[in-house]
Each structure stands twice: as structure tokens, then as C-alpha cells.
Scaffold this active site. Structure first.
Site, short mmCIF file in Angstrom:
data_model
loop_
_atom_site.label_atom_id
_atom_site.label_comp_id
_atom_site.label_asym_id
_atom_site.label_seq_id
_atom_site.Cartn_x
_atom_site.Cartn_y
_atom_site.Cartn_z
N CYS A 444 0.85 -0.76 -0.32
CA CYS A 444 -0.44 -0.45 0.01
C CYS A 444 0.96 1.26 0.23
O CYS A 444 -0.02 2.36 0.32
CB CYS A 444 -0.82 0.10 0.93
SG CYS A 444 -1.90 -1.38 0.95
N SER A 445 2.28 0.99 -0.59
CA SER A 445 2.93 1.71 -0.40
C SER A 445 2.74 3.36 -1.07
O SER A 445 2.43 2.66 -3.02
CB SER A 445 4.40 1.67 -0.54
OG SER A 445 5.16 2.41 -1.07
#
Length: 660
Positions: A444-445
Site C-alpha cells: 500500500c505504498s
């Protein structure tokens, strides 16, 4: 602070029903309602002493360091990570939430303490300053009302001392808060929240919430019927939302999307209380669906991180129709193992195997993983692209230090480098499993250093033990149903927005080609099976068998007719000299043997029809016919049956000569 109070209450409801360990949830509606009211009451009446102690330790490590000219409070020695012991999962989450809330209002709380003359105090040492600030945050949240002492609560002397000290100054503290708001012209205390956190919270509050369906307990059709009975209306997509509406997610068909305003009502539904609907960030559903698409019948999957138990349960639900097993790494204690297995049993999951080793400690040749063909790798990352980063970090037992980066709105270069190195190390280890055929990498970067660059470095490393079948990037199953902005090259990406959380997805698969030697017979058989030879393989052997026989018959027939030199024919007359007789001759050749014009018998008949004696007669008739042009057509017509008769006579003579 009504907003903060409602948000805190909402978070506590999440703890019990959605994101905490399911063994702590209340199964029946009656028990569920009691549990929710109890947690909500805890938020309004304060917390047990242990919560304040743990929150103070967490805040001590997360607080913002001020420059020398702006220091208002002294917090004592902050070196080293404080040891925090949590009673259970619920107390852990509540402690972190209280610490993070204190961090948001740190500047305001420090100013209130100085303005009211509560600080400095000779009775409160610097080592308890963090506890003083945390308890002031909760006191202000409760409108400066006294907190309740809970039954069976373990009393902590430091908490009692600091609490009594703050209550003695509650009027001065309330007046200090009013002066601070007037000074900064703040309509509410939300004015003092840093801009990065304020924007993040606004996006989180407006972001649609996702629930995946536990098909062990209920089907999609039954969920839809239940929602319709409760007044919900199904719409096509998120932009069509209008309060009591929902939509089926465009990527994962077992995920339902609801407006964020309905969160409280949804958490009170029977569907949610009995684990039929489960609240989770959509990125995790994308990851498990990608892994399931690569799994073959009877093959197993390795989940490299424990993460959230909801992700593991979702993977179990998706593999319900197969005989696959799910191996989960990193379950360190027997107590945690028992807790998780009770949760999975309550949800109906039976094909989960928990491993004590971390993923990088597993040997690629481990006999337990002999049937594993897919690895799902969801490493710890900065989480800044998630819809609710703090919720995701807490639910997956992530690095709590990332909460400070979340507060700043960015990750420092040093921490980003450490995260990327750890992610690359785990992905390289995944490439070493010989029997594994595919790897799903998900974060989820928002940083390429944790996404594309990690994958490309791993592919360029060449650590695969099977050099003949290297890994390559392939499109995910969602690439065909998403717009061009979401998918770049072979990676699937969803940028954080007001309607979606961020997600990065990469699918690595071994090349299908093999270096083993294949015989020519197998190659031809494979090509024939794919209809690439157009019947060549079946017909060619028959022709090779028949051709020698045909040639042998032709040679025998030629030897029986005449000698080679005597069979040589004189040159034929040109077309200018002979026209009609040539046509008649062609008719003779055509009608002698209509079934097999190239047979040996037709050749014998042709040789006799073209004998020298008959040629002379034909030339004389042709000369006379040339002089009489007006009768030529009739003559040619009358000569045709004669020629046919001569051909038959020649054929009969040939048969007599061939008789021994």
C-alpha cells in the site's frame, strides 16, 4: 470535542467487531450489543490504568521533538524503545489510538499545561510528563469530567497520582483551552491538528468502506436479499451512491462497497456480528484474489506474513472449492496460534496451517511445502496509500514507528531505504523456491522504491535456482477490467483518491519453456494435436508405401508391350497442318479410360493409336481436307467415330499380343 469522541467510539466498535481477534467478538446479537455498549462506555468514562500507562509509553516514542527555542515541556529520557505489555488485542489497539490522538494535539496540550500553570510541577517528575499529556488529552475529550473506576481494574499508583493532580486544576485547564482558541481564532480544536493529518482524516472519513462476504456462512444472493429487506438499494458504482445504497466491487465480486456514512449502522447488522460480512481494506482483497487465480487444483499457497487474520481467512474462503492448504508464516507463540485457530474455526476456515518460522527462515526445500506453487508476499511497507493507514498498521501488527511518519505525511529516506531492503530480501528468498510457479507482491505504498524498483531488482538478480525457467512479469487478473491510468506496463496500480485506497500489485510467473530434449516424434504429435500440420502426419506414411508399388507396375507394363527403342514415336504434326484430326485424337484419349486416364492400359492404347501406318493415313486425309475447306467441318465430324473405332481395334490387338 464531539467529533473526536464519536471517532474514538467508532474505533472501539471496530475493535470488537471487525479488526480485532474474532475470539473476542460476541456471536449472538444480544451479546454483541452488550459488548459494543461496554466499549463505547469505556470511551466516555475513561480507561483502565493500564491503558494510560501503555499509551504514555507509546507517545513517548512517537512525540515530535521541538527545537531548543520552542521546548515547553521536558519529557525525560526517550532513548530506547519502551517495553509495552498489553493485556489483550483490544487494550493494544485502544492504547495506540489514545497515543496517536495525543500526538495530533501535542502542541495544544502543551500550551494548555503552560497557560494554566499546571506545568511545571515539582510533584510530577519529567519521566511522567508523557503520562500527564496523555491523561490531559483524555480529560479534555471527556469535557473535564471525572473518570470512572472500573471493576476488577488493576490500580497503578502513577496514574492515580497524575489523575488527581489534573482534576485539581480542571477549571484552570478549561479556561486555558478557551484562551488558546481565542488566541488562534480557532472555531474548534480541529484547528490545531497538523494539515497532513487533517487531510488524511478527511479522505478516510469520505472513503467508501469495503466488506468481503464469508461464503462459508452465507452466499452473495442471501446477503443481497438481507440488505434489500433492511432498505438498502444496489447501484452500479460508487459515484451512484445515495445514502442507503451499496455496489458490488468492480474487481472482486465477493466484495461489497458502502458509503462511509453508513459505517455505524453496518457494524450493528446481524450480518456483521456473525462474521458473514467482514470489514477490511480493499487492497488485501485484491491480493488474495490475484493469488487464487494462479493456484491450480490441489496445490498449496504460502502466505509470507501473518498480517491480519482477515486476509488469511479470505484466502481460505476463496480456496474452499479446492483441496489446497494455506501455510502462514511468523506465528511465534503457542498462545497466538491457539487464539488464531479459534478465530478461524469460528469463521469456518479449516485449511490453514500456521508455521512458527518467519518466511526468510524457511528452507526452499522444506518437505511441508512440497505442494506449494504460489507465494503471497504482503511485506511491511510505509502504508501511506492505504485508506486508513493507522488502522492497517494496527490490524496487521505493523511497525508502530510508522505512525510518526504518518503524522509527518512522508517517510524519511533512511527508513524508506530500510523498508525497501527488507522487502527486496523477502522477494529474493521467494524466488529460490524451485517448485513455486508464481509470486504475488502487494503493498500500500506510494513510493516506487518499495514497488517497481523492488520487483525489477529482484528479477535482475538471477537468484532463481532453475535457470532455464526464470520469472517474468505478467499482467494481473484485474488489468483487463481497469482503466489505463490504473495499470502501467505489467504492474497493477491504484492511486489513493477520494473513492479508493492505494494499492500496488505485481505478479511474477515462471516462463513456460523447458530446456528438456524432446524427440521429433513428440514434436510432430504435439503439432498435430494443435492442428498445425493439416493432416500431413497421417497421409505421408501411406503415400510412401503406395508409390513404389505404382512404379513397379508401370515398369512391368512397359516391358511387356515392346522394346524401349521400338516404342519411340515419330514427331507429331504441327497445329497448322492438323486441326480436326488432333481434336479427334484428344477425344479418343479422353474416352478410352475415364476412370484412370494415367493407368498403364491407357498408355498402351495411346501407343497403338499413334502407330506410323495410321499417322500416314491421317496426314493424307488432312491434306485432302485442307483443299476442301467447306467440307472440312463435316469430314472432321465423320472421322471422329472412325478414329474411335480404330482406337478400340488397336486396344483389342494389344490385348491379343499380351496373351502368352
Amino acid at each position: 470535542m464531539p467529533d473526536s469522541e464519536s471517532n474514538l467510539e467508532s474505533s472501539h466498535v471496530d475493535v470488537i467487531n471487525g479488526t480485532s481477534v474474532l475470539s473476542e467478538t460476541k456471536i449472538s446479537d444480544e451479546k454483541g450489543s452488550i459488548g459494543k455498549r461496554a466499549v463505547s462506555q469505556i470511551g466516555k468514562d475513561g480507561y483502565p490504568d493500564s491503558i494510560y500507562i501503555n499509551a504514555a509509553k507509546i507517545f513517548q516514542g512517537l512525540r515530535t521533538e521541538k527545537s531548543s527555542g520552542k521546548i515547553l515541556l521536558r519529557y525525560g529520557d526517550a532513548s530506547g524503545s519502551p517495553t509495552v505489555a498489553f493485556k489483550d488485542e483490544q487494550s493494544r489497539r485502544v492504547s495506540y489510538e489514545l497515543a496517536f490522538k495525543t500526538l495530533k494535539y501535542q502542541d495544544l496540550l502543551e500550551e494548555m499545561l503552560v497557560e494554566s500553570k499546571v506545568y511545571p510541577s515539582y510533584s510530577i517528575p519529567d519521566e511522567l510528563t508523557s503520562l500527564l499529556v496523555v491523561m490531559l488529552c483524555d480529560l479534555q475529550d471527556r469535557k473535564f469530567q471525572n473518570r470512572k473506576i472500573f471493576a476488577e481494574e488493576e490500580i497503578v499508583a502513577e496514574v492515580q497520582e497524575v489523575g488527581n493532580y489534573l482534576y485539581s486544576y480542571e477549571t484552570k485547564l478549561a479556561a486555558a483551552l478557551a484562551r488558546c482558541r481565542i488566541k488562534h481564532d480557532a472555531l474548534s480544536i480541529e484547528y490545531f491538528v497538523p494539515e497532513t493529518i487533517s487531510k488524511q482524516e478527511q479522505r478516510t472519513s469520505a472513503l467508501p468502506i469495503c466488506f468481503w462476504i464469508n461464503t462459508f456462512k452465507i452466499s452473495l444472493e442471501d446477503v443481497i436479499k438481507d440488505l434489500e429487506m433492511k432498505g438498502f438499494t444496489k447501484v452500479e458504482s460508487v459515484p451512484d451512491f445515495d445514502h442507503y445504497t451499496y455496489a458490488v466491487d468492480q474487481h472482486c465480486r465477493d466484495v461489497l462497497v458502502f458509503p462511509s456514512s453508513l459505517k455505524e449502522e453496518l457494524l450493528n447488522l446481524d450480518l456483521f456480528a456473525d462474521c458473514k460480512l467482514l470489514l477490511q481494506d480493499k487492497s488485501r482483497s485484491l491480493a488474495v484474489h490475484s493469488a487464487r487465480a494462479l493456484l491450480t487444483e490441489g496445490a498449496d499457497i504460502i502466505m509470507a506474513h501473518l498480517g491480519s487474520h482477515l486476509t488469511i481467512a479470505h484466502m481460505s474462503v476463496l480456496t474452499n472449492d479446492s483441496s489446497s492448504s494455506i501455510f502462514v508464516c511468523g506465528v511465534k507463540s503457542s498462545a497466538k496460534e491457539e487464539e488464531l485457530m479459534n478465530s478461524f474455526s469460528h469463521m469456518g476456515c479449516t485449511n490453514i496451517c500456521l508455521l512458527h518460522e518467519d518466511f526468510t527462515e524457511l528452507r526452499p526445500t522444506d518437505p511441508r511445502l512440497e505442494k506449494a506453487t504460489v507465494i503471497l508476499l504482503i511485506p511491511q511497507c510505509s502504508e501511506l496509500g492505504a485508506g486508513n493507514p493507522m488502522e492497517l498498521i494496527l490490524s496487521e501488527h505493523g511497525d508502530a514507528d510508522l505512525l510518526q511518519d504518518l503524522f509527518q505525511g512522508f517517510v524519511s529516506e533512511d527508513k524508506l531505504r530500510i523498508l525497501a531492503e527488507r522487502q527486496l530480501n523477502e522477494l529474493l528468498h521467494a524466488l529460490k523456491f524451485n517448485k513455486v510457479q508464481a509470486i504475488v507482491y502487494c503493498t500500500c505504498s506510494v513510493y516506487p522504491e518499495e514497488n517497481e524498483l523492488v520487483v525489477k531488482k529482484a528479477l535482475e538478480s538471477g537468484v532463481e535456482r532453475d535457470k532455464a525457467r526464470r520469472y517474468r512479469l505478467i499482467p494481473s487478473i484485474f488489468s483487463t477490467c481497469s482503466d489505463s491510468e490504473s495499470s502501467t506496463e505489467m504492474f497493477f496500480k491504484m492511486e489513493p483518491s477520494e473513492i479508493s485506497s492505494g494499492c500496488f500489485l505485481a505478479v511474477l510467473e515462471r516462463e513456460k519453456t523447458s530446456s528438456k530434449k524432446v524427440s521429433a516424434k513428440d514434436i510432430l504429435a504435439s503439432a498435430a494435436a494443435k492442428a498445425l500440420l493439416d493432416g500431413i502426419v497421417e497421409e505421408k506414411p501411406k503415400e510412401e508405401v503406395k508409390k513404389p508399388k505404382v512404379k513397379q507396375r508401370r515398369r512391368k507394363a512397359a516391358a511387356g508391350d515392346s522394346k524401349p527403342k521400338a516404342a519411340k514415336l515419330p514427331p507429331r504434326p504441327t497445329a497448322a497442318k492438323v486441326k480436326a484430326p488432333k481434336a479427334a485424337h484428344k477425344i479418343q484419349e479422353t474416352h478410352v479410360c475415364p476412370i484412370c486416364p494415367k493407368s498403364p492400359a491407357s498408355k498402351v492404347q495411346k501407343n497403338h493409336a499413334d502407330s506410323p501406318k495410321e499417322k500416314t493415313v491421317q496426314e493424307r486425309k488432312a491434306a485432302s481436307d485442307t483443299a476442301q475447306e467447306t467440307v472440312q467441318g463435316k469430314k472432321a465430324a465423320s472421322d471422329t467415330p472412325q478414329k474411335t473405332g480404330q482406337g478400340k481395334k488397336a486396344a483389342s490387338n494389344t490385348q491379343q499380343k499380351n496373351v502368352p
